[in-house]
Motif scaffolding. Structure first.
Motif, mmCIF file in Angstrom:
data_model
loop_
_atom_site.group_PDB
_atom_site.id
_atom_site.type_symbol
_atom_site.label_atom_id
_atom_site.label_comp_id
_atom_site.label_asym_id
_atom_site.label_seq_id
_atom_site.Cartn_x
_atom_site.Cartn_y
_atom_site.Cartn_z
ATOM 1 N N ASP A 128 -15.305 8.587 -0.582
ATOM 2 C CA ASP A 128 -14.679 9.751 0.047
ATOM 3 C C ASP A 128 -13.555 9.272 0.957
ATOM 4 O O ASP A 128 -13.772 8.922 2.112
ATOM 5 N N VAL A 129 -12.323 9.277 0.457
ATOM 6 C CA VAL A 129 -11.205 8.729 1.230
ATOM 7 C C VAL A 129 -10.606 9.731 2.206
ATOM 8 O O VAL A 129 -9.967 9.330 3.183
ATOM 9 N N ASN A 130 -10.777 11.022 1.964
ATOM 10 C CA ASN A 130 -10.152 12.037 2.833
ATOM 11 C C ASN A 130 -11.159 12.813 3.664
ATOM 12 O O ASN A 130 -10.829 13.851 4.240
ATOM 13 N N ALA A 131 -12.382 12.320 3.752
ATOM 14 C CA ALA A 131 -13.414 12.855 4.650
ATOM 15 C C ALA A 131 -13.705 14.329 4.430
ATOM 16 O O ALA A 131 -14.003 15.056 5.373
ATOM 17 N N ASP A 132 -13.664 14.757 3.170
ATOM 18 C CA ASP A 132 -14.012 16.144 2.872
ATOM 19 C C ASP A 132 -15.407 16.271 2.283
ATOM 20 O O ASP A 132 -15.810 17.353 1.853
ATOM 21 N N GLU A 179 -12.497 -1.512 9.949
ATOM 22 C CA GLU A 179 -12.663 -1.569 11.400
ATOM 23 C C GLU A 179 -13.757 -0.652 11.907
ATOM 24 O O GLU A 179 -13.914 -0.463 13.106
ATOM 25 N N LEU A 180 -14.543 -0.087 10.987
ATOM 26 C CA LEU A 180 -15.640 0.821 11.313
ATOM 27 C C LEU A 180 -15.169 1.990 12.178
ATOM 28 O O LEU A 180 -15.822 2.375 13.154
ATOM 29 N N ASP A 181 -14.057 2.582 11.761
ATOM 30 C CA ASP A 181 -13.557 3.769 12.452
ATOM 31 C C ASP A 181 -13.911 5.054 11.732
ATOM 32 O O ASP A 181 -13.477 6.133 12.127
ATOM 33 N N GLY A 182 -14.709 4.937 10.671
ATOM 34 C CA GLY A 182 -15.214 6.123 10.001
ATOM 35 C C GLY A 182 -14.491 6.519 8.748
ATOM 36 O O GLY A 182 -14.901 7.485 8.091
ATOM 37 N N ASP A 183 -13.412 5.826 8.371
ATOM 38 C CA ASP A 183 -12.733 6.149 7.108
ATOM 39 C C ASP A 183 -12.675 4.910 6.220
ATOM 40 O O ASP A 183 -12.907 3.784 6.662
ATOM 41 N N LEU A 184 -12.375 5.121 4.953
ATOM 42 C CA LEU A 184 -12.388 4.045 3.970
ATOM 43 C C LEU A 184 -10.983 3.504 3.749
ATOM 44 O O LEU A 184 -10.070 4.235 3.361
ATOM 45 N N ASP A 185 -10.834 2.216 4.014
ATOM 46 C CA ASP A 185 -9.600 1.514 3.718
ATOM 47 C C ASP A 185 -9.671 0.953 2.299
ATOM 48 O O ASP A 185 -10.707 1.047 1.631
ATOM 49 N N LEU A 186 -8.587 0.337 1.846
ATOM 50 C CA LEU A 186 -8.502 -0.060 0.443
ATOM 51 C C LEU A 186 -7.888 -1.447 0.309
ATOM 52 O O LEU A 186 -6.817 -1.718 0.866
ATOM 53 N N TYR A 187 -8.587 -2.319 -0.396
ATOM 54 C CA TYR A 187 -8.046 -3.631 -0.774
ATOM 55 C C TYR A 187 -7.903 -3.650 -2.292
ATOM 56 O O TYR A 187 -8.842 -3.298 -3.020
ATOM 57 N N TYR A 226 -4.447 -1.538 2.220
ATOM 58 C CA TYR A 226 -3.946 -0.237 2.657
ATOM 59 C C TYR A 226 -4.890 0.324 3.719
ATOM 60 O O TYR A 226 -6.090 0.461 3.488
ATOM 61 N N ARG A 227 -4.340 0.649 4.860
ATOM 62 C CA ARG A 227 -5.113 1.217 5.960
ATOM 63 C C ARG A 227 -5.151 2.736 5.819
ATOM 64 O O ARG A 227 -4.139 3.389 5.609
ATOM 65 N N ASN A 228 -6.357 3.303 5.942
ATOM 66 C CA ASN A 228 -6.533 4.757 5.882
ATOM 67 C C ASN A 228 -6.208 5.347 7.252
ATOM 68 O O ASN A 228 -6.737 4.911 8.271
ATOM 69 N N GLU A 229 -5.359 6.346 7.256
ATOM 70 C CA GLU A 229 -4.965 6.993 8.503
ATOM 71 C C GLU A 229 -5.988 8.017 8.985
ATOM 72 O O GLU A 229 -5.793 8.652 10.023
ATOM 73 N N GLY A 230 -7.065 8.183 8.230
ATOM 74 C CA GLY A 230 -8.142 9.067 8.659
ATOM 75 C C GLY A 230 -8.279 10.319 7.836
ATOM 76 O O GLY A 230 -9.326 10.972 7.853
#
Length: 556
Positions: A128-132, A179-187, A226-230
């Motif tokens: 879930d990349v967009n937290a919906d 960084e455990l900020d609650g969203d999924l980043d991508l490598y 790629y860093r997820n902006e949340g």
């Protein structure tokens, strides 16, 4: 349904676990149920007389619940005709199969929308990349990659954007919370640079002897982060994350906590150049620890092919090993974790060197095949050279998959002959993923084949010897203690295998039908959250649903 509190705790270290050695548990003889399953997928490798390298690399698969009905659906990545720059793409396309709940599937590709992609596909990652609250799919291609945003009903829309539409040859990908900020980043792992317009000739010049080139003939590429902006919007952050020196020939990446600090490291499998281990500093920045960790080369100091891999606690000491599949005459390599990001090559002492020296390995899994509480090893094998019999006496293109049973201490015996249809027929194996497809409580398999049919392999047992836990946050560890004193440490998140994503749920083998879990602790980001249980938990399913101050445990 019970609502149970889970309080933050500064618990001390728990005792070392592991399965007590004894008589080996029974190995399931897997049964091929492909025809009855409704899966009719055949991979199109796009084979040509020029023998381009992508034709032999195969394809990935993802087991994931795209329609939120509680069972595992199957997404399969397709190849197709190799198209030169600017050429049109036609059929075939990636396919989505919805699980009816009993391990049979219905083809939902037409209604899946954008997920029916027609790129020359390689791998897939899901999350879930967009937290919906719904599952999204990221697909790597020979050509522009693609992000498909799900709506929770099995339909997807294109959410790629210009940032993610990388047109290079990318392969494995990992969605993880750096960084455990609650969203999924991508490598995203990148492989090599090829020229379809001017293919290199490899092999002998006699008619019928031309073959694919070794990756040494091609320059490697830089991986990207790629860093997820949340909100599902990504920014390219390779350099700022410390990953600028990530050049290689990547075929896959796994995000897993290798030093026990609660933050995921990155381990990249590179083909014929050193693998890379990137240590997470706790803030989502990474430091190259390949050399000091001992994971870049094998115990002889030699680079290997590095196709597929898996991670998990093989010896019951609470930290995670790494297992990497390689080319023929190399053996697959087991890196044993000594703690502190130090590893040693334990392949030979684990009994895994001799039986893996001849095959060419791709997808691999650490899964508890016999429900005894330790992790066994699966490997899908298949050569990349279709004419290998001309060049190498005794070698074949199609090869048998292998199964190695753990004795509870991290030593293995080859039980391939007992694995039924998993290994009965040689195939050009590539991806391999595990999950409970039919809801009976044991692990089934999905195996992909380069230029062949994807197979469904079912454990025919009655189940009833495992506890399946869903709802554990991706990357978190679940520590379970059984009534017999055995301690199991598992990490939630999909096993990448080779270009794949397996069941993200946590599977706990109980040893026997009367086995019970007496404690559960969630470890995440340095915090430890004991989960209060109503009593010992036997075979079945548990769903953890976090709220602001508690976890809900739902059992049948």
């Amino acid at each position: 349904m019970l609502l149970l509190s889970a309080l933050l705790s500064a618990c001390g270290p728990e005792g070392k676990g592991g399965v007590l050695p004894g008589e080996p548990a029974a190995v399931p003889g897997y049964v091929d149920r492909t025809d009855a399953s409704g899966i009719e997928f055949v991979h199109d490798a796009g084979r040509t007389p020029e023998k381009h390298l992508p034709e032999t690399m195969g394809h990935g698969a993802a087991l994931v619940d795209v329609d939120a009905d509680g069972d595992l659906d199957l997404y399969l990545v397709q190849g197709g005709r190799l198209v030169r720059a600017g050429g049109p793409r036609t059929e075939p396309c990636n396919r989505l199969y919805a699980n009816r709940g009993d391990g049979t599937f219905v083809d939902e590709t037409e209604r899946s929308g954008a997920a029916a992609d027609r790129g020359y596909g390689m791998g897939v990652a899901a999350g879930d990349v967009n937290a919906d609250g719904t599952v999204d799919l990221f697909v790597t291609n020979l050509g522009p990659d693609a992000l498909f945003l799900g709506d929770g009903t099995g339909r997807f829309r294109d959410g790629t954007g210009a940032v993610l539409a990388d047109e290079r040859w990318n392969t494995g990908a990992a969605l993880f919370d750096a960084e455990l900020d609650g969203d999924l980043d991508l490598y995203v792992a990148a492989y090599v640079e090829i020229d379809l317009e001017h293919p290199v000739w490899c092999g002998r010049r006699e008619p019928g002897w031309r073959t694919v080139c070794h990756p040494d003939r091609f320059p490697g590429l830089q991986d990207r982060f790629y860093r997820n902006e949340g909100d599902g919007a990504f920014v390219e952050a390779t350099a700022t994350a410390g990953l600028e020196d990530s050049w290689g020939k990547g075929l896959g990446v796994i995000a897993t906590d290798l030093d026990g600090d609660g933050f995921p490291e990155l381990y990249v499998a590179n083909d014929s150049v050193e693998n890379r281990l990137w240590h997470n500093d706790g803030h989502g920045r990474f430091v190259d620890e390949t050399l000091l960790s001992g994971t870049g080369v094998n115990g002889h100091g030699v680079t290997e092919a590095g196709m597929g891999f898996a991670s998990g606690d093989l010896d019951g000491d609470g930290d995670f090993e790494l297992y990497v599949t390689n080319f023929d005459n190399e053996s697959h390599t087991l890196y044993v974790n000594e703690g502190g990001l130090l590893f040693h090559d334990g392949t030979a002492s684990a009994g895994l060197e001799a039986p893996t020296r001849l095959p060419v390995g791709f997808g691999t899994l650490m899964s508890d095949v016999d429900d005894d509480g330790d992790l066994d090893l699966f490997v899908a094998n298949g050569h990349i050279v279709d004419l290998i019999h001309l060049y190498h006496d005794g070698q074949t293109w199609a090869q048998r998959a292998q199964l190695f049973q753990n004795d509870g201490t991290g030593r293995f015996r080859d039980v391939t002959e007992l694995a039924g249809d998993l290994s009965a027929t040689p195939r050009v194996g590539r991806g391999l993923v595990a999950g409970d497809l039919d809801g009976d409580g044991d692990l089934d398999l999905v195996a992909t084949e380069c230029g062949g049919r994807t197979r469904i392999l079912v454990d025919p047992g009655a189940g009833g010897r495992a506890l399946l836990v869903s709802g554990v946050p991706r990357g978190a560890r679940l520590v379970a203690t059984r009534a017999d004193g055995v301690r199991l440490v598992r990490e939630a998140g999909p096993d990448p295998s080779y270009l794949c994503q397996g069941d993200p749920r946590v599977y706990l083998g109980l040893g026997d039908p009367d086995g019970r879990v007496v404690s559960l602790t969630l470890e995440w980001g340095g915090a430890r959250l004991p989960i209060a249980l109503p009593g010992p938990l036997g075979p079945g399913r548990v769903v953890l649903e976090p709220s602001s101050s508690s976890w809900r445990i739902e059992m049948p």
